[in-house]
Design an enzyme around this catalytic site. Structure first.
Site, mmCIF file in Angstrom:
data_model
loop_
_atom_site.group_PDB
_atom_site.id
_atom_site.type_symbol
_atom_site.label_atom_id
_atom_site.label_comp_id
_atom_site.label_asym_id
_atom_site.label_seq_id
_atom_site.Cartn_x
_atom_site.Cartn_y
_atom_site.Cartn_z
ATOM 1 C CB SER A 205 -0.785 1.133 3.846
ATOM 2 O OG SER A 205 -1.183 -0.204 3.687
ATOM 3 C CG ASP A 331 -5.142 -0.543 -2.955
ATOM 4 O OD1 ASP A 331 -4.410 -1.547 -2.990
ATOM 5 O OD2 ASP A 331 -5.081 0.321 -2.070
ATOM 6 C CG HIS A 360 -1.396 -0.545 -1.512
ATOM 7 N ND1 HIS A 360 -2.538 -0.324 -0.778
ATOM 8 C CD2 HIS A 360 -0.389 -0.682 -0.599
ATOM 9 C CE1 HIS A 360 -2.250 -0.330 0.511
ATOM 10 N NE2 HIS A 360 -0.947 -0.544 0.648
#
Length: 422
Positions: A205, A331, A360
């Site tokens: 991320s 996502d 995610h």
């Protein structure tokens, strides 16, 4: 006494026609249908030569990905992963290193002294892990990554962003996706300790955004032999828009913003020297937090300027090491429209692996998805491929090395032409 055929059929019909039996059979059939319908082979976008290398040494890229059938959509995948994911036992050695501006960074090491593959710590490959926005070394996805790497004989070090690893902030500076100075300092520190050991960067991320921005800025001088990213937000502005959709705000944005505000509260004494902490703590979205805090601390005129600088998609052509990027089309943090497909198609060293489902940092599989998932398997295979076949991946990505590799010899394979995949 034996039952007649008519009695047998009557008994059978009475059993299968009961409401609970019909319900269970219907649910089972629906799950089986949905599971089969969602099973797809991920799309691998990269050069032909890189594709050949990955399919040979990371066979998971060519396998069908079957997401957990009862996790409908990326939101549920993301939530279930956060709630149910197991936490492999990991024992860290913590190290605090000082920065040039007087701050400190917390590193969590797993030295893996019992490695049979690399008993000499001087050449034992190192995996440098960068967690997400509010994450640290205790996140389940970090623990699983450490488990994958150490079982293969490698050393791990988790780079906790300033203020999130349990250490105190010594200066009023935290972290952001566009600032790579702390990562550069960490890489130099790791290479200083083990100059003969190759380092692979793994970013999740926001950690992936920092890693990609660093690789683009340092190019051939990064000190990292390869990178892997998971669930990167390729366009920070569009990612922010997506996260502010009502349901995404309720499920994710609000929670993450609270986490950021909690960290500001914890370090209030030092941070109130540079920002209006009370005003920052009134933020209700990540965008508001970045506007009131991050942009101000790092010298941006607005969070729009910050987001433009932080977005890594258009910087990929400046990278000079092999990079594998995993993203899911559903996502909620990173819209599919932002995936840099056209850019990656022109690059010999970057591969983009796209699944239709996965959410995610989730990519859950199986009916009870607590353990190892698709992203952990991919991570483990890619790390091993990089460290055990360094010359092959360099050739596949069109990377020329002036010096012989310090890593294990891998026998090599014939060079392949770099032809862009369609």
């Amino acid at each position: 006494m034996y039952l007649s055929s008519v009695e047998l059929w009557r008994t059978y019909w009475e059993s299968v026609s009961r409401p609970y039996t019909v319900f269970i059979c219907s649910v089972t059939a629906a799950l089986y249908y949905l599971w089969g319908r969602k099973c797809e082979t991920p799309a691998l976008i990269c050069s032909e030569a890189f594709s050949v290398f990955l399919k040979k040494h990371c066979p998971v890229v060519a396998e069908r990905f079957c997401p957990t059938p009862w996790c409908w959509g990326g939101r549920l995948q993301t939530l279930v992963c956060a709630l149910l994911k197991s936490r492999p036992p990991v024992s860290y050695r913590n190290e605090l290193i000082r920065t040039t501006d007087g701050g400190q960074i917390s590193l969590d090491w797993v030295d893996n002294h019992t490695s049979e593959t690399y008993p000499d710590s001087g050449v034992r490959p190192t995996v440098l892990i960068l967690p997400g926005l509010t994450g640290n070394s205790q996140q389940p996805y970090v623990l699983h990554a450490v488990s994958q790497a150490t079982r293969r004989g490698y050393r791990c070090v988790v780079f906790n962003n300033r203020g999130v690893g349990g250490e105190e902030l010594l200066t009023p500076v935290t972290y952001c996706a566009a600032n790579t100075s702390d990562l550069e300092h960490v890489v130099q520190h790791v290479k200083g300790l083990y100059p003969q050991a190759p380092v692979l960067g793994a970013g999740v991320s926001l950690g992936g955004m920092i890693l990609l921005n660093y690789l683009a800025r340092k190019r051939t001088e990064s000190g990292i032999v390869a990178g892997i990213t998971i669930s990167v937000a390729w366009d920070a502005l569009k990612s922010s828009d997506s996260m502010e959709e009502p349901l995404n705000w309720l499920l994710f944005n609000k929670h993450l913003t609270n986490g950021l505000c909690q960290k500001v509260t914890r370090h209030r004494k030092i941070l109130e020297k540079v920002v209006d902490v009370d005003y920052v703590l009134k933020a209700r979205t990540i965008r508001e937090f970045d506007e009131r805090f991050t942009s101000h601390v790092f010298g941006y005129k607005s969070c729009v300027d910050y987001y433009r600088d932080a977005s890594p998609a258009k910087k990929l052509p400046h990278t000079a090491v092999p990079i594998l990027c995993l993203n899911a089309a559903d996502d909620p943090f990173s819209p599919q429209s932002t995936f840099p497909v056209s850019i990656v198609q022109t690059l010999p060293n970057v591969a983009l692996l796209l699944t239709a489902h996965g959410g995610h940092i989730a990519f859950l599989q199986g009916l009870f998805p607590r353990g190892e998932s698709y992203m952990e398997r991919l991570f483990g295979q890619f790390v091993q491929a990089v460290f055990e076949h360094p010359k092959d991946i360099e050739r596949a990505c069109g990377i020329a090395k002036d010096e012989p590799s310090q890593q294990h010899s891998d026998g090599g394979e014939k060079p392949s032409r770099d032809v862009n995949s369609q």
